[in-house]
Design a protein around this motif. Structure first.
Motif, PDB file in Angstrom:
ATOM      1  N   ILE A 243      26.632 -83.017   4.411  1.00 45.67           N
ATOM      2  CA  ILE A 243      26.936 -83.944   3.314  1.00 45.67           C
ATOM      3  C   ILE A 243      25.971 -85.116   3.320  1.00 45.67           C
ATOM      4  O   ILE A 243      25.501 -85.568   2.263  1.00 45.67           O
ATOM      5  CB  ILE A 243      28.394 -84.429   3.412  1.00 45.67           C
ATOM      6  CG1 ILE A 243      29.343 -83.250   3.193  1.00 45.67           C
ATOM      7  CG2 ILE A 243      28.675 -85.522   2.386  1.00 45.67           C
ATOM      8  CD1 ILE A 243      30.790 -83.564   3.479  1.00 45.67           C
ATOM      9  N   SER A 244      25.630 -85.612   4.514  1.00 44.54           N
ATOM     10  CA  SER A 244      24.686 -86.729   4.611  1.00 44.54           C
ATOM     11  C   SER A 244      23.323 -86.359   4.060  1.00 44.54           C
ATOM     12  O   SER A 244      22.638 -87.174   3.437  1.00 44.54           O
ATOM     13  CB  SER A 244      24.536 -87.177   6.077  1.00 44.54           C
ATOM     14  OG  SER A 244      25.748 -87.651   6.597  1.00 44.54           O
ATOM     15  N   ILE A 245      22.915 -85.118   4.278  1.00 46.28           N
ATOM     16  CA  ILE A 245      21.639 -84.634   3.770  1.00 46.28           C
ATOM     17  C   ILE A 245      21.652 -84.523   2.247  1.00 46.28           C
ATOM     18  O   ILE A 245      20.621 -84.649   1.593  1.00 46.28           O
ATOM     19  CB  ILE A 245      21.315 -83.261   4.408  1.00 46.28           C
ATOM     20  CG1 ILE A 245      21.003 -83.436   5.893  1.00 46.28           C
ATOM     21  CG2 ILE A 245      20.172 -82.554   3.697  1.00 46.28           C
ATOM     22  CD1 ILE A 245      20.931 -82.136   6.650  1.00 46.28           C
ATOM     23  N   GLY A 246      22.849 -84.294   1.694  1.00 44.15           N
ATOM     24  CA  GLY A 246      22.962 -84.119   0.246  1.00 44.15           C
ATOM     25  C   GLY A 246      23.511 -82.764  -0.132  1.00 44.15           C
ATOM     26  O   GLY A 246      23.471 -82.388  -1.308  1.00 44.15           O
ATOM     27  N   GLY A 247      24.039 -82.035   0.856  1.00 44.20           N
ATOM     28  CA  GLY A 247      24.646 -80.741   0.573  1.00 44.20           C
ATOM     29  C   GLY A 247      26.120 -80.886   0.256  1.00 44.20           C
ATOM     30  O   GLY A 247      26.680 -81.983   0.284  1.00 44.20           O
ATOM     31  N   ARG A 248      26.750 -79.771  -0.039  1.00 45.16           N
ATOM     32  CA  ARG A 248      28.173 -79.758  -0.382  1.00 45.16           C
ATOM     33  C   ARG A 248      28.911 -78.802   0.560  1.00 45.16           C
ATOM     34  O   ARG A 248      28.420 -77.708   0.836  1.00 45.16           O
ATOM     35  CB  ARG A 248      28.372 -79.329  -1.834  1.00 45.16           C
ATOM     36  CG  ARG A 248      27.797 -80.314  -2.851  1.00 45.16           C
ATOM     37  CD  ARG A 248      28.073 -79.835  -4.274  1.00 45.16           C
ATOM     38  NE  ARG A 248      27.328 -78.622  -4.602  1.00 45.16           N
ATOM     39  CZ  ARG A 248      26.132 -78.611  -5.194  1.00 45.16           C
ATOM     40  NH1 ARG A 248      25.546 -79.766  -5.529  1.00 45.16           N
ATOM     41  NH2 ARG A 248      25.530 -77.460  -5.466  1.00 45.16           N
TER      42      ARG A 248
END
Length: 318
Positions: A243-248
């Motif tokens: 999530i921090s990376i930008g994934g879901r």
């Protein structure tokens, strides 16, 4: 309670080679009788040396004994329609199914539970849950790795556990024993499993912080699902990193899933094939042409790059 404990010893690593079976019968929470049969396995006279070291049964001991299909006519009426227990039931019921398959015999109709799983839920935090260790803790003495003795010791252990949790009928297992009941029948097989309680993590704070988004990362704006236990970190920590990376993060495998990360699978819970329902569904979807990648934990760690793996993003702070 009324139940029967069952135990097999095998001649080789092939689970379809039983050389002994033991049954202990419990009525009204009292052990009534224990029976055992030596079996001439279909692999006779080829016994694995390691197996003989464990149980001490040799080809010479079974040379005049009947094969499984001969004694099955005696055993089937003793267990048909009964509630069975085995310690590490995944093994014993795999032996039963594979042997019945080898002789083209139909499955019996039985419900069953695993005393290994039951023990973990009743006495959490022990260093070992093998039958010998559990019995030593409770002063149960027996000739370990002979089928009749193991079946009787399992019955004694179960009776202590049932009394501990005040389990008096099969319906109690779901709530008090935190386990589902397995079933074997002419129509199929359903494994006995632990009923796990799971609280879904709240990742709203992590998702709101976009300062660590990494468009070059494999998981950026992709749907990621985890299954199994990770050895490098808690699953929630891995989910926070994605999530921090930008994934879901999503819970189930669907047509929108981009990656399934597979950790260690405990066969006692997922079945003898070692695959969770998520992994099985993902494999089916991939074989049908879905654009979904199944990756190991090592692949996941390489994909998040060293800076994420070393936790420079302090995900634990969220």
């Amino acid at each position: 309670m009324n139940f029967v404990t069952i135990d097999f010893e095998t001649a080789s690593s092939d689970r379809g080679t039983p050389c002994e079976i033991g049954l202990t019968f419990v009525e009204n929470n009292q052990i009534v009788v224990t029976k055992s049969w030596l079996i001439k396995p279909h692999c006779y006279p080829n016994f694995d040396y390691f197996n003989m070291l464990i149980h001490g049964i040799t080809p010479q001991m079974v040379v005049t004994e009947p094969e499984f299909d001969e004694i099955w006519t005696e055993i089937l009426p003793l267990i048909e329609g009964k509630f069975l227990f085995a310690h590490n039931a995944g093994f014993d019921f795999s032996v039963l199914r594979k042997t019945l398959d080898a002789y083209d015999l139909p499955y019996p109709n039985v419900a069953y539970a695993c005393s290994y799983i039951l023990a973990k839920n009743i006495w959490p935090g022990l260093s070992s849950y093998n039958l010998k260790s559990l019995c030593n803790e409770r002063q149960i003495t027996f000739d370990h790795h002979r089928a009749g003795a193991d079946a009787k010791a399992t019955a004694e252990l179960i009776l202590i556990g049932l009394a501990n949790k005040e389990i008096t009928n099969i319906d109690d297992f779901k709530i008090k024993g935190r386990m589902s009941i397995g079933k074997l029948s002419s129509t199929g097989y359903q494994p006995c499993q632990t009923i796990r309680t799971y609280t879904k993590p709240d990742f709203r704070v992590v998702a709101a912080d976009t300062s660590h988004h990494d468009r070059d990362c494999l998981f950026y704006e992709r749907n990621v699902v985890f299954t199994g236990k990770l050895s490098s970190m808690e699953r929630s920590a891995a989910q926070k990193i994605v999530i921090s990376i930008g994934g879901r993060i999503t819970e189930g495998v669907t047509r929108d899933t981009d990656y399934l990360v597979v950790g260690f699978q405990d066969y006692r819970y997922v079945g003898e094939d070692g695959m969770s329902s998520k992994q099985k569904k993902a494999i089916t979807m991939v074989n049908s042409g879905a654009n979904l990648e199944i990756m190991s934990e090592d692949d996941f760690l390489r994909s998040i790059d060293g800076k994420w793996n070393s936790m420079k993003i302090k995900v634990e702070a969220y």
